[in-house]
Design a protein around this motif. Structure first.
Motif, PDB file in Angstrom:
ATOM      1  N   THR A   1       0.833  -1.207   0.000  1.00 54.49           N
ATOM      2  CA  THR A   1       0.000   0.000   0.000  1.00 54.49           C
ATOM      3  C   THR A   1       0.867   1.257   0.000  1.00 54.49           C
ATOM      4  OG1 THR A   1      -1.710  -1.196   1.229  1.00 54.49           O
ATOM      5  CG2 THR A   1      -1.852   1.197   1.219  1.00 54.49           C
ATOM      6  N   ILE A   2       1.935   1.251   0.774  1.00 56.80           N
ATOM      7  CA  ILE A   2       2.842   2.407   0.798  1.00 56.80           C
ATOM      8  C   ILE A   2       3.445   2.633  -0.581  1.00 56.80           C
ATOM      9  CG2 ILE A   2       5.057   3.225   1.708  1.00 56.80           C
ATOM     10  CD1 ILE A   2       4.258   1.885   4.377  1.00 56.80           C
ATOM     11  N   PHE A   3       3.891   1.580  -1.246  1.00 56.28           N
ATOM     12  CA  PHE A   3       4.483   1.738  -2.575  1.00 56.28           C
ATOM     13  C   PHE A   3       3.450   2.196  -3.601  1.00 56.28           C
ATOM     14  CE2 PHE A   3       8.025  -1.002  -1.044  1.00 56.28           C
ATOM     15  CZ  PHE A   3       9.033  -0.085  -1.281  1.00 56.28           C
ATOM     16  N   LYS A   4       2.223   1.730  -3.471  1.00 53.58           N
ATOM     17  CA  LYS A   4       1.174   2.179  -4.395  1.00 53.58           C
ATOM     18  C   LYS A   4       0.876   3.654  -4.205  1.00 53.58           C
ATOM     19  CE  LYS A   4      -1.067  -2.285  -4.974  1.00 53.58           C
ATOM     20  NZ  LYS A   4      -2.237  -3.103  -4.676  1.00 53.58           N
TER      21      LYS A   4
ATOM     22  N   THR B   1       3.776  10.035  -7.378  1.00 56.73           N
ATOM     23  CA  THR B   1       4.765  10.350  -8.404  1.00 56.73           C
ATOM     24  C   THR B   1       4.100  10.611  -9.746  1.00 56.73           C
ATOM     25  OG1 THR B   1       6.369   8.951  -7.270  1.00 56.73           O
ATOM     26  CG2 THR B   1       6.853   9.512  -9.546  1.00 56.73           C
ATOM     27  N   ILE B   2       3.131   9.796 -10.114  1.00 58.77           N
ATOM     28  CA  ILE B   2       2.432   9.978 -11.388  1.00 58.77           C
ATOM     29  C   ILE B   2       1.674  11.306 -11.404  1.00 58.77           C
ATOM     30  CG2 ILE B   2       0.546   9.087 -12.815  1.00 58.77           C
ATOM     31  CD1 ILE B   2       1.531   6.265 -12.060  1.00 58.77           C
ATOM     32  N   LEU B   3       0.965  11.615 -10.312  1.00 59.77           N
ATOM     33  CA  LEU B   3       0.230  12.878 -10.248  1.00 59.77           C
ATOM     34  C   LEU B   3       1.168  14.074 -10.281  1.00 59.77           C
ATOM     35  CD1 LEU B   3      -2.560  12.054  -7.632  1.00 59.77           C
ATOM     36  CD2 LEU B   3      -2.792  12.298 -10.114  1.00 59.77           C
TER      37      LEU B   3
END
Length: 100
Positions: free
Chosen positions: A28-31, A37-39
């Motif tokens: 969950t932390i990595f997601k 990062t994408i946003l």
């Protein structure tokens, strides 16, 4: 032997459950980091596009103020003065000039 299984299986189930929960939390932390990062990348791209358009529009407005549609890129107050076609503020871009 039966007593050993009765002692090991509950402990093994607890360790497995703890490992599963830890894996779920780390995933969950990595997601969340990936989505952030994408946003951030999309926001930076949009900001860059908007600032380029704004800079280009300001550049065109500045050029249009000095151009004479009949005589070309000359100052309208003094037809003898030639104004360069490129209106760039060179003070913001320092450069090294060789002296011979």
């Amino acid at each position: 032997m039966k007593n050993k299984f009765q002692l090991i299986i509950p402990r093994l189930l607890v360790v497995t459950a703890i490992a599963g929960i830890a894996t779920l939390l780390i995933g969950t932390i990595f997601k969340v980091l990936l989505v952030t990062t994408i946003l951030f990348s999309i926001g930076t791209l949009v900001y860059t596009k908007i600032s380029r358009r704004r800079k280009h529009a300001d550049h065109q407005d500045y050029r249009a103020a000095f151009e004479d549609p009949i005589n070309g890129p000359y100052l309208t107050a003094n037809p003898q003065a030639i104004v360069p076609v490129q209106y760039v503020n060179r003070a913001s871009k320092p450069s090294i000039v060789p002296i011979y």
